[in-house]
Design a protein around this motif. Structure first.
Motif, PDB file in Angstrom:
ATOM      1  N   VAL A 196       0.761  -1.140   0.040  1.00  0.00           N
ATOM      2  CA  VAL A 196       0.026   0.068   0.064  1.00  0.00           C
ATOM      3  C   VAL A 196       0.852   1.200   0.182  1.00  0.00           C
ATOM      4  CG1 VAL A 196      -1.667   1.469   1.351  1.00  0.00           C
ATOM      5  CG2 VAL A 196      -2.103  -1.261   1.129  1.00  0.00           C
ATOM      6  N   GLU A 197       1.972   1.461   1.024  1.00  0.00           N
ATOM      7  CA  GLU A 197       2.644   2.661   0.857  1.00  0.00           C
ATOM      8  C   GLU A 197       3.522   2.656  -0.335  1.00  0.00           C
ATOM      9  OE1 GLU A 197       5.486   2.638   4.169  1.00  0.00           O
ATOM     10  OE2 GLU A 197       3.874   2.524   5.687  1.00  0.00           O
ATOM     11  N   HIS A 198       3.967   1.725  -1.217  1.00  0.00           N
ATOM     12  CA  HIS A 198       4.562   1.926  -2.306  1.00  0.00           C
ATOM     13  C   HIS A 198       3.739   2.361  -3.480  1.00  0.00           C
ATOM     14  CE1 HIS A 198       6.968   1.137  -5.957  1.00  0.00           C
ATOM     15  NE2 HIS A 198       6.103   0.471  -6.400  1.00  0.00           N
ATOM     16  N   ALA A 199       2.462   1.736  -3.293  1.00  0.00           N
ATOM     17  CA  ALA A 199       1.501   2.259  -4.408  1.00  0.00           C
ATOM     18  C   ALA A 199       0.885   3.548  -4.042  1.00  0.00           C
ATOM     19  CB  ALA A 199       0.046   1.345  -4.566  1.00  0.00           C
ATOM     20  N   GLN A 200       0.950   4.008  -2.985  1.00  0.00           N
ATOM     21  CA  GLN A 200       0.362   5.458  -2.617  1.00  0.00           C
ATOM     22  C   GLN A 200       1.633   6.435  -2.845  1.00  0.00           C
ATOM     23  OE1 GLN A 200      -0.762   4.828   1.562  1.00  0.00           O
ATOM     24  NE2 GLN A 200      -2.900   5.198   0.944  1.00  0.00           N
ATOM     25  N   TYR A 201       2.759   5.887  -2.811  1.00  0.00           N
ATOM     26  CA  TYR A 201       4.014   6.924  -3.170  1.00  0.00           C
ATOM     27  C   TYR A 201       4.213   6.978  -4.669  1.00  0.00           C
ATOM     28  CZ  TYR A 201       8.926   8.300  -3.348  1.00  0.00           C
ATOM     29  OH  TYR A 201      10.100   8.894  -3.779  1.00  0.00           O
ATOM     30  N   ILE A 202       3.827   5.947  -5.466  1.00  0.00           N
ATOM     31  CA  ILE A 202       3.775   6.055  -6.882  1.00  0.00           C
ATOM     32  C   ILE A 202       2.757   7.098  -7.466  1.00  0.00           C
ATOM     33  CG2 ILE A 202       3.567   4.667  -8.878  1.00  0.00           C
ATOM     34  CD1 ILE A 202       6.213   4.567  -7.853  1.00  0.00           C
ATOM     35  N   SER A 203       1.544   6.783  -6.793  1.00  0.00           N
ATOM     36  CA  SER A 203       0.380   7.745  -7.131  1.00  0.00           C
ATOM     37  C   SER A 203       0.821   9.027  -6.767  1.00  0.00           C
ATOM     38  CB  SER A 203      -0.715   7.304  -6.135  1.00  0.00           C
ATOM     39  OG  SER A 203      -1.809   8.111  -6.493  1.00  0.00           O
ATOM     40  N   GLY A 204       1.320   9.649  -5.933  1.00  0.00           N
ATOM     41  CA  GLY A 204       1.658  10.824  -5.534  1.00  0.00           C
ATOM     42  C   GLY A 204       2.485  11.438  -6.475  1.00  0.00           C
ATOM     43  N   LEU A 205       3.723  10.677  -6.810  1.00  0.00           N
ATOM     44  CA  LEU A 205       4.565  10.944  -8.225  1.00  0.00           C
ATOM     45  C   LEU A 205       3.897  11.289  -9.145  1.00  0.00           C
ATOM     46  CD1 LEU A 205       7.799   8.794  -7.214  1.00  0.00           C
ATOM     47  CD2 LEU A 205       7.688  11.402  -6.782  1.00  0.00           C
ATOM     48  N   ALA A 206       3.105  10.216  -9.619  1.00  0.00           N
ATOM     49  CA  ALA A 206       2.520  10.383 -11.031  1.00  0.00           C
ATOM     50  C   ALA A 206       1.659  11.627 -11.117  1.00  0.00           C
ATOM     51  CB  ALA A 206       1.610   9.089 -11.233  1.00  0.00           C
ATOM     52  N   ASP A 207       0.904  11.876 -10.112  1.00  0.00           N
ATOM     53  CA  ASP A 207       0.154  13.053 -10.142  1.00  0.00           C
ATOM     54  C   ASP A 207       0.873  14.512 -10.227  1.00  0.00           C
ATOM     55  OD1 ASP A 207      -2.576  14.182  -9.981  1.00  0.00           O
ATOM     56  OD2 ASP A 207      -1.906  14.932  -7.855  1.00  0.00           O
ATOM     57  N   ASN A 208       2.085  14.432  -9.596  1.00  0.00           N
ATOM     58  CA  ASN A 208       2.990  15.458  -9.492  1.00  0.00           C
ATOM     59  C   ASN A 208       3.533  15.833 -10.867  1.00  0.00           C
ATOM     60  OD1 ASN A 208       4.413  17.590  -8.569  1.00  0.00           O
ATOM     61  ND2 ASN A 208       6.069  16.542  -7.671  1.00  0.00           N
ATOM     62  N   LEU A 209       3.865  14.675 -11.769  1.00  0.00           N
ATOM     63  CA  LEU A 209       4.408  14.925 -12.888  1.00  0.00           C
ATOM     64  C   LEU A 209       3.228  15.237 -13.807  1.00  0.00           C
ATOM     65  CD1 LEU A 209       6.536  11.547 -12.911  1.00  0.00           C
ATOM     66  CD2 LEU A 209       7.464  13.964 -13.181  1.00  0.00           C
ATOM     67  N   ARG A 210       2.129  14.767 -13.678  1.00  0.00           N
ATOM     68  CA  ARG A 210       1.055  15.192 -14.529  1.00  0.00           C
ATOM     69  C   ARG A 210       0.629  16.518 -14.330  1.00  0.00           C
ATOM     70  NH1 ARG A 210      -4.132  16.675 -13.751  1.00  0.00           N
ATOM     71  NH2 ARG A 210      -3.628  16.309 -11.392  1.00  0.00           N
ATOM     72  N   LYS A 211       0.701  17.247 -13.269  1.00  0.00           N
ATOM     73  CA  LYS A 211       0.419  18.549 -13.023  1.00  0.00           C
ATOM     74  C   LYS A 211       1.420  19.372 -13.632  1.00  0.00           C
ATOM     75  CE  LYS A 211      -0.254  18.201  -8.694  1.00  0.00           C
ATOM     76  NZ  LYS A 211      -0.560  18.394  -7.154  1.00  0.00           N
TER      77      LYS A 211
END
Length: 511
Positions: free
Chosen positions: A332-347
């Motif tokens: 779960v922690e890895h997935a949430q970390y990846i989700s945060g990075l991906a959204d940051n890059l998208r923005k």
């Protein structure tokens, strides 16, 4: 871990579900059973449940009681709706159920029935303002929801079974009987002025609504066999209704998508829905596969795990994390970390990314569940992740949005366009969706590369989008982790050039 059983004893059928709740709070359905018992059959002339109907119900309840014990259920909650609520011998029947099966039933009011239906829908359909109806055998509950809050609800004494019993004397409706039934439906609805010309999305719960969706899906060869959040246009319902009325009762069972046990009461059920759509001026019906039972579960879950009455604020994130915790609680922690990075890059890449307010949510689901397929097979987990995302109970997304999330997750792991072209779901995607999938998958792929070692070493990311190149400045905790990330990023440079027509250059800095 605990197992909770819920029983919904309706006027037409009894539904039984067992949900398993883990120590982490994740939950899943592990068993469900539905039996048609026609409890309200023959009761309306004297307002009494008949002995044959009660005997059928008791026989079924004994079987469900045994199943609860066999499945090691720790808690059983049973409710009864309109037939028991309205019958003069309803209390007597409830006592008999307990004496013969050990199951404690509670007859709920029409208002509580409407509330539980609302709770099941508001936590699983991503709308803020709508009208929801729950059409059963003996009654229909209708509620007005504004800003996700229940503003008004009513229980009306007309259902598919009772209207058939009251107005149809033979195997088919005569023209006079049908006209009388329609007049009665209109008379009941016209007393509810708050529903007139509401022009809000109409959400349908119950067997008749589900059967309409099934028939429509079969007519259109719809590739996803999921009813929840499926939209049926008013014109399509009208065409199906005409077909139903013109087909003799004995032949209706052959209509694809129509349950054989509902063939004799489908005309009355559809008539109620058609008249409700006309009265509210709804252009379509959205079918909810979740209703009273799910509302009962959310009420229980809210009281025991959320410290509230069962309302979930962010249903997309909640349902996605529920899936993640059920399959890969360690990830779960890895997935949430990846989700945060991906959204940051998208923005940061907003100027070259596809436009759409909902794409942030679509990417979040894909990011959280991108590794789900490893539970089946590591070497082809991208394809398996896509399949699992498509077929999971992710609430708050349309079918199309869920498909896009699934393909974004798959493409982030290097699945090629052939996988998309061979997909049976292409008919649901719109023009331009392939470009969305290709481009939206890149921030996720790059985020995964930035955490190739699962050490969560990134401190910050800043991007500069130029005409010919994209410079990404990455601050890391330790430069020793960079070599592994470089290898992963190198494989993405060709894809970046293809999708964005720019060279990808990553700059590392110790933070």
């Amino acid at each position: 871990m605990k197992r909770v059983a819920l029983i919904d004893l309706g006027s037409n059928s009894v539904r039984f579900v067992i949900s398993e709740i883990t120590e982490s709070g994740s939950y899943r359905l592990v068993y469900q059973q539905k039996e048609s018992i026609r409890l309200s059959e023959g009761m309306w002339s004297h307002q009494m449940l008949t002995k044959p109907a009660m005997d059928r119900a008791i026989k079924t309840m004994k079987a469900l009681s045994h199943m609860a014990k066999a499945m090691e259920v720790t808690e059983v909650y049973g409710i009864a709706t309109a037939a028991v609520r309205l019958a003069n011998n309803g209390d007597e029947f409830i006592h008999r159920v307990y004496a013969e099966t050990g199951i404690s039933l509670r007859a709920i009011s029409g208002e509580e029935e409407a509330y539980l239906g609302y709770l099941g829908v508001v936590n699983t359909i991503g709308l803020d303002d709508f009208i929801v109806f729950d059409l059963g055998g003996a009654s229909i509950e209708i509620s007005l929801i504004q800003n996700r809050e229940l503003k008004k609800s009513i229980s009306l004494p007309m259902g598919a079974l009772v209207m058939t019993g009251q107005f149809q004397s033979g195997q088919e409706f005569t023209p006079e009987e049908y006209h009388s039934m329609i007049s009665q439906i209109q008379h009941v609805l016209h007393r509810e002025s708050w529903l007139r010309n509401a022009k809000l999305p109409l959400i349908g719960i119950g067997g008749t609504a589900r059967n309409i969706a099934k028939m429509d899906q079969r007519e259109k060869n719809y590739p996803i066999p999921r009813l929840h959040n499926y939209k049926v246009k008013k014109a399509s319902i009208g065409e199906l209704f005409t077909k139903i009325k013109e087909t003799p009762r004995g032949e209706r069972k052959k209509i694809s998508g129509l349950s054989s046990e509902r063939a004799d009461i489908i005309v009355a059920g559809m008539a109620i829905i058609v008249e409700l759509m006309e009265f509210t001026k709804a252009s379509a019906m959205i079918v909810s596969g979740c209703g009273l039972r799910e509302g009962l579960f959310f009420q229980y879950y809210g009281q025991h795990y959320l410290k509230n009455q069962g309302m979930i604020d962010d249903i997309v994130t909640h349902s996605t994390l529920n899936i993640l915790r059920a399959f890969t609680p360690h990830d779960v922690e890895h997935a949430q970390y990846i989700s945060g990075l991906a959204d940051n890059l998208r923005k940061q890449w907003k100027s070259i990314m596809p436009k759409g307010d909902r794409l942030k949510i679509v990417l979040k689901v894909a990011a959280l569940l991108h590794d789900l397929g490893k539970q089946i097979n590591y070497y082809s987990h991208a394809r398996h992740s896509a399949y699992m995302i498509i077929n999971s109970n992710i609430y708050g997304l349309s079918h199309r949005e869920q498909l896009i999330s699934a393909f974004v997750a798959a493409f982030s792991h290097g699945v090629n366009s052939k996988f998309l072209k061979q997909s049976p779901y292409l008919s649901i995607l719109k023009d331009g969706d392939r470009d969305i999938i290709n481009k939206l998958s890149f921030p996720l792929a790059l985020a995964e590369a930035f955490d190739e070692s699962h050490e969560r070493t990134i401190r910050s990311i800043q991007s500069h989008i130029g005409e010919k190149r994209i410079d990404v400045y990455v601050e890391v905790q330790a430069l020793s982790h960079v070599s592994m990330m470089d290898l992963a990023i190198e494989k993405l440079k060709k894809q970046c050039k293809k999708e964005f027509r720019r060279e990808l250059v990553v700059h590392w800095k110790l933070g």
